[in-house]
Design an enzyme around this catalytic site. Structure first.
Site, PDB file in Angstrom:
ATOM      1  N   TYR A 142      -3.143  -4.520   4.244  1.00  0.00           N
ATOM      2  CA  TYR A 142      -2.999  -5.546   3.209  1.00  0.00           C
ATOM      3  C   TYR A 142      -2.453  -4.880   1.962  1.00  0.00           C
ATOM      4  CZ  TYR A 142      -4.353  -9.056  -0.299  1.00  0.00           C
ATOM      5  OH  TYR A 142      -4.352  -9.980  -1.320  1.00  0.00           O
ATOM      6  N   ASP A 237       0.309   2.973  -0.292  1.00  0.00           N
ATOM      7  CA  ASP A 237      -0.498   2.011  -1.043  1.00  0.00           C
ATOM      8  C   ASP A 237      -1.916   2.575  -1.096  1.00  0.00           C
ATOM      9  OD1 ASP A 237      -1.908  -0.011  -2.157  1.00  0.00           O
ATOM     10  OD2 ASP A 237      -1.317  -1.556  -0.719  1.00  0.00           O
ATOM     11  N   LYS A 265      -7.877  -0.919  -8.430  1.00  0.00           N
ATOM     12  CA  LYS A 265      -9.306  -0.767  -8.116  1.00  0.00           C
ATOM     13  C   LYS A 265      -9.948   0.359  -8.964  1.00  0.00           C
ATOM     14  CE  LYS A 265      -9.227  -3.475  -3.977  1.00  0.00           C
ATOM     15  NZ  LYS A 265      -8.256  -3.593  -2.912  1.00  0.00           N
TER      16      LYS A 265
END
Ligand SMILES: *Cc1c(COP(=O)(O)O)cnc(C)c1O
Length: 425
Positions: A142, A237, A265
């Protein structure tokens, strides 16, 4: 009706599905989501003042534990001086320098406000810098919810994918190839067919959005060499794994150097901060230096950056990652032992402060294997743990997160609860 259920019913009146991000809704495990009132260290408290040991950690950011006093203080102090200026600040240089100093592949970095923005911008940059259109992603990874990334594999290996969301026209994903994680042959075949039009590969170097799946030996190395050979860019990523899998993310653990990296994050310490960075010659294609447009009214927000900076400072304290990884190991191995004793098929794995629990006999290495996990058993486990005061992600396909505040007492309490739950599965 419980207070959580009442709030959920009320939320559903004004918010679609009652939540502002879908996985919060408990739809894959059933029941009403817990509405969180406050959090401290390894714990969250819901609307009924029930305390839970938390292994979601805001889906990764809470690496120091919730509401770390130094982070809260930094946010309070920054807020007093104003919330947003739309002009540069010194703290943005500080955090850029901290990122550049710690992640060797990043020579220049630009801040954004979410992981989605980071990956979307990195892909635009890769296309702009190479002058090519196609991108490769892997099923089960994702990368946020930009149109061109909401794709699943098509019928054949080298056919282009199908949208995974309504509202994404076929034309928007026509340039996205979706391949199998850990299958380097499929990547070789894609380059053989489309090599001179592939702008980049984007990959979670440890996949954390299909539970936890590690790269098998040779996979990341293969991506690196194919990209180099064909003039495509390799994007790691590391929105989830950055400063989480280790002090330099997965690239630090594997020694493989991507051209671009996306972060979010942990680098915001609980506030909205994302970033993308990499080789200076590539980053210089971004406006105002170059022709790839990218912007953000709240990018580098001073309050958010204050939280990120002190978080990165605390993560640099000697021994932090050794302790984090040791606590995660105790949890992951302890869960597997308790399950084995109860005759429940459960494999577990971990890296740094993230872990995977798989209701199956062995650790999955592919998306297809992951789909074989026993979801019904996970649901029972999830609710059994929840009523014993332990909050795992409400989905069988999410990684879990341990923080610096998860001490032995917390881990042991979790394992005791798990022993009771496994006995009933
Ligand atoms: C969470 C995540 C994103 C999206 O980040 P948001 O801040 O939710 O937009 C992108 N990539 C990976 C690997 C993620 O885990």
């Amino acid at each position: 009706m419980s207070r959580n259920a009442q709030l959920f019913e009320r939320a559903c009146q004004s918010i679609p599905g009652g939540v502002n991000s879908p996985v919060r809704a408990f739809r894959s495990v059933g029941g009403a989501p817990r509405f969180i009132k406050r959090a401290q260290g390894p714990y969250v408290w819901d609307a009924e003042d029930t305390r839970y040991i938390d292994y979601v950690g805001s889906w990764g950011p809470a690496i120091l534990g919730h509401a770390h006093p130094e982070v809260i203080k930094a946010v309070q102090e920054a807020a007093v001086d104003g919330l947003s200026f739309g002009a540069p600040t010194e703290a943005e240089i500080d955090i850029a320098e901290a990122i550049v100093a710690r992640i060797p592949s990043i020579e220049k970095v630009r801040l954004v406000s979410s992981g989605t923005e980071a990956t979307m911008s990195a892909i635009r940059l890769a296309r702009g810098a190479t002058g090519r259109s196609k991108i490769i992603k892997f099923e089960g990874c994702y990368h946020g919810h930009a149109d061109s990334l909401l794709v699943k594999a098509g019928s054949g290996m080298l056919t282009f994918g199908n949208p995974t969301s309504a509202g994404v026209p076929e034309e928007f994903i026509r340039h996205t190839l979706v391949l199998d994680y850990n299958n380097i042959d499929s990547v070789e075949a894609a380059f053989a067919e489309f090599g001179d039009d592939i702008a980049c590969i984007i990959v979670e170097p440890v996949a954390g959005n299909m539970n936890l799946v590690k790269p098998i030996p040779g996979f990341l190395e293969g991506l690196r060499s194919l990209c180099t050979q064909h003039g495509a860019l390799l994007i790691f990523d590391e929105v989830m794994t950055g400063f989480r899998a280790g002090p330099q993310g997965v690239q630090g653990l594997t020694g493989i150097t991507p051209d671009l990296t996306t972060l979010a994050k942990v680098i915001g310490g609980g506030m909205p901060v994302g970033a993308f960075g990499g080789r200076a010659d590539i980053m210089e294609h971004i406006a105002p230096l170059g022709s790839v447009y990218q912007a953000g009214t709240l990018s580098g927000n001073p309050v958010a950056v204050a939280a990120g900076l002190v978080t990165l400072k605390l993560l640099a304290e000697p021994g932090f990652y050794d302790r984090l990884s040791e606590q995660t190991r105790k949890l992951a191995e302890g869960m597997a032992e308790r399950a084995r004793a109860a005759g429940v098929p459960l494999a577990t794995d971990y890296v740094g402060g993230m872990f995977g629990l798989y209701f199956t006999d062995s650790i999955p290495t592919t998306f297809a294997q992951m789909q074989q996990c026993n979801v019904e058993q996970f649901k029972k486990f999830f609710h059994g743990m929840l009523i014993r005061g332990v909050y795992f992600a409400p989905s069988a396909f999410e990684a879990g997160f341990v923080s610096g505040a998860h001490n032995d007492e917390v881990i042991n309490a979790t394992l005791d609860a798990a022993e009771e739950v496994f006995a009933k599965l």
